[in-house]
Write an enzyme that holds these catalytic residues in place. Structure first.
Site, mmCIF file in Angstrom:
data_model
loop_
_atom_site.group_PDB
_atom_site.id
_atom_site.type_symbol
_atom_site.label_atom_id
_atom_site.label_comp_id
_atom_site.label_asym_id
_atom_site.label_seq_id
_atom_site.Cartn_x
_atom_site.Cartn_y
_atom_site.Cartn_z
ATOM 1 N N THR A 179 76.252 14.547 82.744
ATOM 2 C CA THR A 179 74.791 14.412 82.647
ATOM 3 C C THR A 179 74.220 15.803 82.360
ATOM 4 O O THR A 179 74.867 16.797 82.684
ATOM 5 C CB THR A 179 74.265 13.874 83.999
ATOM 6 N N ARG A 207 70.504 -1.150 85.900
ATOM 7 C CA ARG A 207 70.482 -0.145 86.983
ATOM 8 C C ARG A 207 69.738 1.109 86.509
ATOM 9 O O ARG A 207 69.927 1.591 85.402
ATOM 10 C CB ARG A 207 71.920 0.204 87.355
ATOM 11 N N VAL A 208 68.871 1.631 87.351
ATOM 12 C CA VAL A 208 68.185 2.887 87.042
ATOM 13 C C VAL A 208 68.636 3.934 88.058
ATOM 14 O O VAL A 208 68.646 3.662 89.262
ATOM 15 C CB VAL A 208 66.650 2.709 87.110
ATOM 16 N N GLY A 209 69.007 5.110 87.564
ATOM 17 C CA GLY A 209 69.490 6.166 88.453
ATOM 18 C C GLY A 209 68.437 7.227 88.707
ATOM 19 O O GLY A 209 67.278 7.121 88.278
ATOM 20 N N ASP A 210 68.853 8.270 89.409
ATOM 21 C CA ASP A 210 67.927 9.333 89.814
ATOM 22 C C ASP A 210 67.331 10.109 88.657
ATOM 23 O O ASP A 210 66.248 10.683 88.777
ATOM 24 C CB ASP A 210 68.666 10.321 90.729
ATOM 25 N N THR A 229 72.243 16.185 89.492
ATOM 26 C CA THR A 229 73.272 15.373 88.844
ATOM 27 C C THR A 229 74.202 14.850 89.924
ATOM 28 O O THR A 229 74.330 15.469 90.975
ATOM 29 C CB THR A 229 74.068 16.204 87.816
ATOM 30 N N GLY A 230 74.852 13.731 89.648
ATOM 31 C CA GLY A 230 75.788 13.186 90.628
ATOM 32 C C GLY A 230 75.479 11.738 90.924
ATOM 33 O O GLY A 230 74.944 11.014 90.081
ATOM 34 N N HIS A 231 75.780 11.343 92.159
ATOM 35 C CA HIS A 231 75.659 9.950 92.548
ATOM 36 C C HIS A 231 74.187 9.575 92.706
ATOM 37 O O HIS A 231 73.542 9.906 93.714
ATOM 38 C CB HIS A 231 76.449 9.737 93.843
ATOM 39 N N GLY A 232 73.655 8.890 91.692
ATOM 40 C CA GLY A 232 72.220 8.667 91.601
ATOM 41 C C GLY A 232 71.615 7.949 92.791
ATOM 42 O O GLY A 232 70.504 8.276 93.225
HETATM 43 N N1 ASP Z 1 72.856 11.116 88.356
HETATM 44 C C1 ASP Z 1 73.251 10.295 87.242
HETATM 45 C C2 ASP Z 1 73.021 8.834 87.618
HETATM 46 O O1 ASP Z 1 73.313 8.463 88.738
HETATM 47 C C3 ASP Z 1 74.689 10.465 86.835
HETATM 48 C C4 ASP Z 1 75.213 11.879 86.817
HETATM 49 O O2 ASP Z 1 74.506 12.832 87.080
HETATM 50 O O3 ASP Z 1 76.396 12.038 86.483
HETATM 51 O O4 ASP Z 1 72.600 8.089 86.790
#
Ligand code: ASP
Length: 316
Positions: A179, A207-210, A229-232
């Site tokens: 990301t 699905r909508v992420g962070d 970035t990471g686990h949304g």
């Molecule tokens: N944060 C992003 C999401 O969860 C993915 C990522 O940063 O790798 O959509």
């Protein structure tokens, strides 16, 4: 009152996740540096933090090695659904500031979702548009639309197929998530942040992420800016970027970044990373995944880091 001139700064990340193959890492390093160089050139010429963030993120969206725009990861149905957001604090006369934000979620036909997020911020009374309404607005705003298939690279397709196999035979994925996001402060003290992603691989369509959520994946105040970035899902629950920016008063961005990852994400065992710039143009970043790369421009210098992850136990 004359405003104090600030030495501009910019920090971009290329996602927190698996390390990815070595050859790939060196290509992604060059690409991230090149994108930050473009943003830095703009800031050096007196350009705005908002433009610097846009130029940097759009360059990465166009690079198929990153999970944003072209090269986005695929949903469980093998489709592309991208999220992006942008936010800015613009200084006005006599200490006044104006804050604005724009976001898109689950768009599949936009080459540069970050540009669409900016158009939503600047040309509508809303903060976020999703799906077909976002596409219709994009057409009206003159934002380039494309076929969804044009955003799907052979590599994204291969990873999707590999994941389908993995689902039957689960094992930890070493793929880099990639990301993208950037934060910047310009010489007038304006501060901006932007984040763009294809999301997490194999997500349920819709699905909508962070990365689309102001306060979670992107946030700006007069104190500073953050992009995550990471686990949304965990980042949304923690309101990670908002909490981090709020913690900036009196603390350095690097200690805030480490603290935010260790205390807001890690207790839930979620993986993630964050980049921060504050109103004094100090920068900070941290993550707890296998890998995260960051490129920085500050004190007129460009640098690249493969950032060491925080240990689960501590904040350093
Ligand atoms: N944060 C992003 C999401 O969860 C993915 C990522 O940063 O790798 O959509």
């Amino acid at each position: 009152m004359t405003l104090r001139r600030i030495s501009p700064a910019l920090v971009a990340h290329g996602g927190a996740g698996g390390r990815g193959p070595a050859a790939d890492r060196s290509e992604r390093r060059h690409a991230l540096l090149a994108a930050v160089r473009r943003g830095a050139d703009l800031l050096r010429e007196g350009g705005s933090a908002l433009d610097a963030v846009q130029v940097t993120v759009v360059e990465l969206e166009d690079d198929p090695r990153f999970n944003a725009g072209t090269g986005s990861v695929l949903t469980s149905a093998g489709t592309v659904e991208m999220d992006a957001s942008i936010m800015v604090m613009e200084r006005r006369r006599a200490g006044e500031a104006r804050i604005s934000a724009g976001a898109v979620a689950a768009v599949s036909r936009v080459k540069n979702p970050l540009m669409l997020a900016r158009a939503i911020m600047e040309e509508t009374p809303h903060v976020m548009l999703t799906g077909s309404g976002a596409h219709r607005f994009a057409r009206r705003a003159g934002i380039e639309l494309c076929r969804s298939e044009d955003l799907i690279t052979a590599r994204a397709r291969e990873r999707w197929s590999a994941r389908q196999l993995q689902l039957r035979n689960p094992s930890a994925s070493t793929a880099a998530r990639s990301t993208v996001g950037a934060v910047a402060i310009d010489s007038k003290g304006n501060i901006a942040a932007g984040t763009s992603t294809g999301g997490i691989p194999g997500k349920i369509p819709g699905r909508v992420g962070d990365s689309a959520i102001i306060g979670a994946g992107t946030f700006v105040s007069a104190q500073g800016a953050a992009s995550a970035t990471g686990h949304g899902e965990a980042i949304i629950l923690a309101a990670l970027c908002r909490e981090a920016v709020a913690a900036l008063s009196g603390r350095s961005p690097s200690s805030v970044a480490r603290h935010a990852i260790a205390t807001l994400l890690a207790p839930g065992k979620a993986e993630g990373g964050i980049v921060i710039v504050d109103c004094k143009a100090r920068i900070g970043f941290a993550h707890n995944a296998a890998a995260m790369q960051v490129a920085t421009f500050d004190s007129a210098e460009l640098r690249h880091f493969w950032v060491e992850p925080l240990t689960r136990a501590g904040t350093s």
